[in-house]
Design a protein around this motif. Structure first.
Motif, PDB file in Angstrom:
ATOM      1  N   ILE A  60     -10.405  15.516   5.834  1.00  0.00           N
ATOM      2  CA  ILE A  60     -10.358  16.913   6.251  1.00  0.00           C
ATOM      3  C   ILE A  60     -11.726  17.553   6.015  1.00  0.00           C
ATOM      4  O   ILE A  60     -12.266  17.485   4.906  1.00  0.00           O
ATOM      5  CB  ILE A  60      -9.292  17.699   5.472  1.00  0.00           C
ATOM      6  N   VAL A  61     -12.277  18.177   7.052  1.00  0.00           N
ATOM      7  CA  VAL A  61     -13.582  18.825   6.931  1.00  0.00           C
ATOM      8  C   VAL A  61     -13.476  20.267   7.405  1.00  0.00           C
ATOM      9  O   VAL A  61     -13.169  20.531   8.565  1.00  0.00           O
ATOM     10  CB  VAL A  61     -14.658  18.104   7.772  1.00  0.00           C
ATOM     11  N   PHE A  62     -13.712  21.202   6.506  1.00  0.00           N
ATOM     12  CA  PHE A  62     -13.800  22.605   6.900  1.00  0.00           C
ATOM     13  C   PHE A  62     -15.228  22.858   7.382  1.00  0.00           C
ATOM     14  O   PHE A  62     -16.198  22.565   6.677  1.00  0.00           O
ATOM     15  CB  PHE A  62     -13.440  23.516   5.729  1.00  0.00           C
ATOM     16  N   THR A  63     -15.334  23.372   8.603  1.00  0.00           N
ATOM     17  CA  THR A  63     -16.642  23.511   9.236  1.00  0.00           C
ATOM     18  C   THR A  63     -16.668  24.781  10.071  1.00  0.00           C
ATOM     19  O   THR A  63     -15.690  25.535  10.113  1.00  0.00           O
ATOM     20  CB  THR A  63     -16.957  22.271  10.097  1.00  0.00           C
ATOM     21  N   SER A  64     -17.792  25.041  10.733  1.00  0.00           N
ATOM     22  CA  SER A  64     -17.907  26.201  11.619  1.00  0.00           C
ATOM     23  C   SER A  64     -19.058  25.970  12.581  1.00  0.00           C
ATOM     24  O   SER A  64     -19.946  25.153  12.317  1.00  0.00           O
ATOM     25  CB  SER A  64     -18.140  27.483  10.809  1.00  0.00           C
ATOM     26  N   ASN A  65     -19.032  26.689  13.689  1.00  0.00           N
ATOM     27  CA  ASN A  65     -20.094  26.538  14.684  1.00  0.00           C
ATOM     28  C   ASN A  65     -21.394  27.201  14.250  1.00  0.00           C
ATOM     29  O   ASN A  65     -22.480  26.698  14.548  1.00  0.00           O
ATOM     30  CB  ASN A  65     -19.660  27.150  16.016  1.00  0.00           C
ATOM     31  N   HIS A  66     -21.302  28.342  13.576  1.00  0.00           N
ATOM     32  CA  HIS A  66     -22.501  29.146  13.310  1.00  0.00           C
ATOM     33  C   HIS A  66     -23.360  28.613  12.173  1.00  0.00           C
ATOM     34  O   HIS A  66     -24.549  28.913  12.103  1.00  0.00           O
ATOM     35  CB  HIS A  66     -22.092  30.585  12.979  1.00  0.00           C
ATOM     36  N   CYS A  67     -22.794  27.834  11.283  1.00  0.00           N
ATOM     37  CA  CYS A  67     -23.480  27.445  10.051  1.00  0.00           C
ATOM     38  C   CYS A  67     -24.489  26.325  10.284  1.00  0.00           C
ATOM     39  O   CYS A  67     -24.130  25.250  10.794  1.00  0.00           O
ATOM     40  CB  CYS A  67     -22.464  27.002   9.018  1.00  0.00           C
ATOM     41  N   PRO A  68     -25.759  26.511   9.901  1.00  0.00           N
ATOM     42  CA  PRO A  68     -26.761  25.441  10.084  1.00  0.00           C
ATOM     43  C   PRO A  68     -26.450  24.186   9.282  1.00  0.00           C
ATOM     44  O   PRO A  68     -26.807  23.085   9.696  1.00  0.00           O
ATOM     45  CB  PRO A  68     -28.080  26.096   9.637  1.00  0.00           C
ATOM     46  N   PHE A  69     -25.777  24.332   8.141  1.00  0.00           N
ATOM     47  CA  PHE A  69     -25.385  23.154   7.375  1.00  0.00           C
ATOM     48  C   PHE A  69     -24.367  22.334   8.158  1.00  0.00           C
ATOM     49  O   PHE A  69     -24.458  21.105   8.227  1.00  0.00           O
ATOM     50  CB  PHE A  69     -24.781  23.572   6.027  1.00  0.00           C
ATOM     51  N   SER A  70     -23.371  22.998   8.735  1.00  0.00           N
ATOM     52  CA  SER A  70     -22.373  22.293   9.540  1.00  0.00           C
ATOM     53  C   SER A  70     -23.021  21.604  10.730  1.00  0.00           C
ATOM     54  O   SER A  70     -22.694  20.459  11.062  1.00  0.00           O
ATOM     55  CB  SER A  70     -21.305  23.279  10.026  1.00  0.00           C
ATOM     56  N   ASN A  71     -23.956  22.297  11.374  1.00  0.00           N
ATOM     57  CA  ASN A  71     -24.651  21.702  12.516  1.00  0.00           C
ATOM     58  C   ASN A  71     -25.466  20.486  12.103  1.00  0.00           C
ATOM     59  O   ASN A  71     -25.536  19.486  12.833  1.00  0.00           O
ATOM     60  CB  ASN A  71     -25.561  22.743  13.169  1.00  0.00           C
ATOM     61  N   ALA A  72     -26.083  20.549  10.927  1.00  0.00           N
ATOM     62  CA  ALA A  72     -26.889  19.427  10.449  1.00  0.00           C
ATOM     63  C   ALA A  72     -26.040  18.195  10.168  1.00  0.00           C
ATOM     64  O   ALA A  72     -26.525  17.059  10.259  1.00  0.00           O
ATOM     65  CB  ALA A  72     -27.652  19.833   9.191  1.00  0.00           C
ATOM     66  N   TYR A  73     -24.775  18.414   9.828  1.00  0.00           N
ATOM     67  CA  TYR A  73     -23.887  17.297   9.485  1.00  0.00           C
ATOM     68  C   TYR A  73     -23.042  16.808  10.665  1.00  0.00           C
ATOM     69  O   TYR A  73     -22.267  15.868  10.521  1.00  0.00           O
ATOM     70  CB  TYR A  73     -22.951  17.707   8.355  1.00  0.00           C
ATOM     71  N   GLU A  74     -23.182  17.426  11.805  1.00  0.00           N
ATOM     72  CA  GLU A  74     -22.316  17.117  12.944  1.00  0.00           C
ATOM     73  C   GLU A  74     -22.358  15.635  13.331  1.00  0.00           C
ATOM     74  O   GLU A  74     -21.315  14.988  13.490  1.00  0.00           O
ATOM     75  CB  GLU A  74     -22.731  17.978  14.129  1.00  0.00           C
ATOM     76  N   GLU A  75     -23.561  15.091  13.492  1.00  0.00           N
ATOM     77  CA  GLU A  75     -23.685  13.686  13.878  1.00  0.00           C
ATOM     78  C   GLU A  75     -23.146  12.773  12.791  1.00  0.00           C
ATOM     79  O   GLU A  75     -22.549  11.722  13.077  1.00  0.00           O
ATOM     80  CB  GLU A  75     -25.149  13.345  14.168  1.00  0.00           C
ATOM     81  N   ARG A  76     -23.328  13.166  11.539  1.00  0.00           N
ATOM     82  CA  ARG A  76     -22.839  12.343  10.435  1.00  0.00           C
ATOM     83  C   ARG A  76     -21.311  12.324  10.393  1.00  0.00           C
ATOM     84  O   ARG A  76     -20.694  11.305  10.068  1.00  0.00           O
ATOM     85  CB  ARG A  76     -23.423  12.846   9.110  1.00  0.00           C
TER      86      ARG A  76
END
Length: 205
Positions: A60-76
């Motif tokens: 389970i991963v809590f994420t969001s579109n706006h957050c640069p941290f979430s975007n940085a981890y997207e491919e991972r």
């Protein structure tokens, strides 16, 4: 481009600060059985935790579109799903931040991002924020690895994806990968709690 991303991540980290130990203790704790939930996926269908009872577990991963941290981890995240889905651990992403706070976090934007990035896992909307509160999630991204036993999902790991959000090439510890690999091998998770690093979930008033 890489330096701009690092600068954005650093700024976001300075703004959101760090989690207190009290925050980390909220919600489920290690060994707790996670209650079933059902949320709307970007394809419009409902997805529940119970849908994964035939599998070994769920990431389970809590994420969001706006957050640069979430975007940085997207491919991972996509790589984690590709590696473990056939072994019985699927990634399930959940967006719980207040959609009115950031235009990028609306359901329409969630659908567009999932399509553009070709997500191979569900991307669910926690509109009431009930699921995030139950888990005790406070950051995006923040991971909860659940191990399935006798039809119940037990929390075995919570925290960060790895130890370097800024630069994937400099990662020394892949926390989620290690946790799932240990569970698949029948071993206890060696580092079951790490501190999530990311943007604070924006709670509704």
């Amino acid at each position: 481009m890489r330096y701009l991303l690092i600068a954005a991540l650093t700024l976001c980290w300075m703004i959101v600060g760090t989690d207190s130990q009290a925050q980390l203790r909220q919600g489920y704790t290690l060994g707790d059985v996670v209650v079933n939930f059902s949320l709307k996926n970007v394809d419009g269908k409902s997805v529940s935790l119970g849908d994964f009872r035939s599998q070994r577990g769920v990431i389970i991963v809590f994420t969001s579109n706006h957050c640069p941290f979430s975007n940085a981890y997207e491919e991972r995240l996509m790589a984690l799903n590709q590696k473990f889905v056939q072994q019985g651990f699927s990634v399930v992403a959940i967006m719980s931040s207040d959609q009115t706070a950031y235009a990028d976090d609306t359901f329409e934007q969630m659908k567009e991002r999932a399509k553009a990035k070709n997500y191979s896992f569900p991307y669910l909307l926690d509109d009431t924020q009930t699921v995030a509160r139950a888990f005790g999630a406070s950051r995006t991204p923040q991971v909860f690895v659940l191990n399935q036993a006798n039809g119940q999902f037990v929390l075995e790991y919570t925290g960060a994806i790895d130890d370097n959000p800024q630069d994937q090439a400099e990662v020394q510890r892949q926390y989620v990968d290690e946790a799932v690999s240990n569970l698949l091998a029948g071993r206890p998770v060696q580092s079951p709690i790490t501190k999530p690093v990311g943007c604070a979930i924006k709670w509704k008033q």
